[in-house]
Structures are given as C-alpha cells and as structure tokens.
Design a protein around this motif. Structure first.
Motif, PDB file in Angstrom:
ATOM      1  N   ILE A  25      -9.126   4.151   2.578  1.00  0.00           N
ATOM      2  CA  ILE A  25      -9.011   5.558   2.801  1.00  0.00           C
ATOM      3  C   ILE A  25      -8.461   6.198   1.321  1.00  0.00           C
ATOM      4  CG2 ILE A  25      -7.839   7.448   3.823  1.00  0.00           C
ATOM      5  CD1 ILE A  25      -9.517   5.631   5.629  1.00  0.00           C
ATOM      6  N   GLY A  26      -7.373   5.749   0.746  1.00  0.00           N
ATOM      7  CA  GLY A  26      -6.879   6.172  -0.443  1.00  0.00           C
ATOM      8  C   GLY A  26      -5.646   5.629  -0.990  1.00  0.00           C
ATOM      9  N   GLY A  27      -4.917   6.196  -1.595  1.00  0.00           N
ATOM     10  CA  GLY A  27      -3.695   5.735  -2.224  1.00  0.00           C
ATOM     11  C   GLY A  27      -4.048   4.368  -3.105  1.00  0.00           C
ATOM     12  N   THR A  28      -2.985   3.467  -3.296  1.00  0.00           N
ATOM     13  CA  THR A  28      -3.159   2.274  -3.934  1.00  0.00           C
ATOM     14  C   THR A  28      -2.901   1.169  -3.277  1.00  0.00           C
ATOM     15  OG1 THR A  28      -0.787   2.454  -4.710  1.00  0.00           O
ATOM     16  CG2 THR A  28      -2.200   3.528  -6.215  1.00  0.00           C
ATOM     17  N   ALA A  29      -3.377  -0.018  -3.499  1.00  0.00           N
ATOM     18  CA  ALA A  29      -3.140  -1.354  -2.907  1.00  0.00           C
ATOM     19  C   ALA A  29      -2.813  -2.375  -4.059  1.00  0.00           C
ATOM     20  CB  ALA A  29      -4.475  -1.477  -2.113  1.00  0.00           C
ATOM     21  N   THR A  67       0.799  -1.152   0.051  1.00  0.00           N
ATOM     22  CA  THR A  67      -0.211  -0.090   0.086  1.00  0.00           C
ATOM     23  C   THR A  67       0.943   1.430   0.074  1.00  0.00           C
ATOM     24  OG1 THR A  67      -0.225   0.037   2.354  1.00  0.00           O
ATOM     25  CG2 THR A  67      -1.890  -1.339   1.228  1.00  0.00           C
ATOM     26  N   SER A  68       0.210   2.243  -0.548  1.00  0.00           N
ATOM     27  CA  SER A  68       1.133   3.439  -0.432  1.00  0.00           C
ATOM     28  C   SER A  68       0.472   4.418   0.133  1.00  0.00           C
ATOM     29  CB  SER A  68       1.275   3.889  -1.762  1.00  0.00           C
ATOM     30  OG  SER A  68      -0.044   4.528  -2.414  1.00  0.00           O
ATOM     31  N   GLY A  69       1.366   5.499   0.899  1.00  0.00           N
ATOM     32  CA  GLY A  69       0.824   6.653   1.614  1.00  0.00           C
ATOM     33  C   GLY A  69       0.469   6.476   3.028  1.00  0.00           C
TER      34      GLY A  69
END
Length: 124
Positions: free
Chosen positions: A108-112, A35-37
């Motif tokens: 929440i957001g970002g990428t997975a 995941t990012s962020g």
C-alpha cells in the motif's frame, strides 16, 4: 535497511548452502517485520539463486520459494512483529553453492523493514 518499493527489493543477507547429497534443502528464515503507517504493510518471500548473492536494495532476483508472508499495520505508528517462513527447495545442483535471501516489498505505502533475521538451511 527499509524499503518503500511496492515491487520488492532484496535484503542482501548473502547466506548460502552447498548441497552435497540430494540437492534438496529446507530453508527457514525468522525475524521481525516492521512497517509504518495505518493500513500499510510488508510482504516478504524467500529467494534463492546461484552466482553472486544480491546486494541490499537491488531489484528482486533469483527464484521465489515458498509462500509470501504478508503483514498489514493496524495502527498509525511503527509496529514490529515476528515472522517465520520456510520452503523446501528441490532440484539443486550438487556441489554448487546456492545463495539465500529475502525479497521485501512495502504494501500500500509507507516503509517496510526486517530486523533480527536468522537463517537456517539444511540438506534433506
């Protein structure tokens, strides 16, 4: 591929098993979730169905099996951690192939994304 979908998409793994004796199968999927962020995360769950297996990135389909695995990223960079999820699926029709896949959503957001995936399925 990764997803930014908050509602979840299929990973298109296209594994399958055909129950022949009891119609009850143990499925275990392991791998890494990335995941990012800071504060963002991912949620994944085993999904099964019959007929054509879903492609990567299509809307979540089939039947959700077992628990949802959630991960939240505590840092501001991309972090990859191992996951494992299992489910016993009952009531399957003997002689009918069942596809096995993962549904994945960004939280929440970002990428997975999932990587290094391994699937084991055995009839009980």
């Amino acid at each position: 591929t990764s997803t930014t979908s908050l509602t979840g998409v299929m990973m298109g793994l296209a594994a399958s098993i055909t129950p022949l004796r009891k119609g009850r199968v143990l499925i275990t999927i392991t791998g890494d979730i990335e995941t990012s962020g800071n504060g963002n995360g991912g949620a994944l769950q085993i999904r099964t169905g019959t007929g054509a297996a879903p492609a990567n990135g299509v809307a979540a389909t089939g039947t959700a099996q077992g628990s949802i695995v959630n991960y939240r990223n505590p840092a501001n960079n991309i972090i990859r951690v191992p996951f494992s999820t299992s489910a016993v699926v009952s009531g399957l029709t003997l002689g009918t192939a069942v596809w096995i896949d993962l549904g994945l959503a960004a939280v929440i957001g970002g990428t997975a994304a999932v990587r290094n995936v391994s699937i084991s399925a055995v009839e009980l």
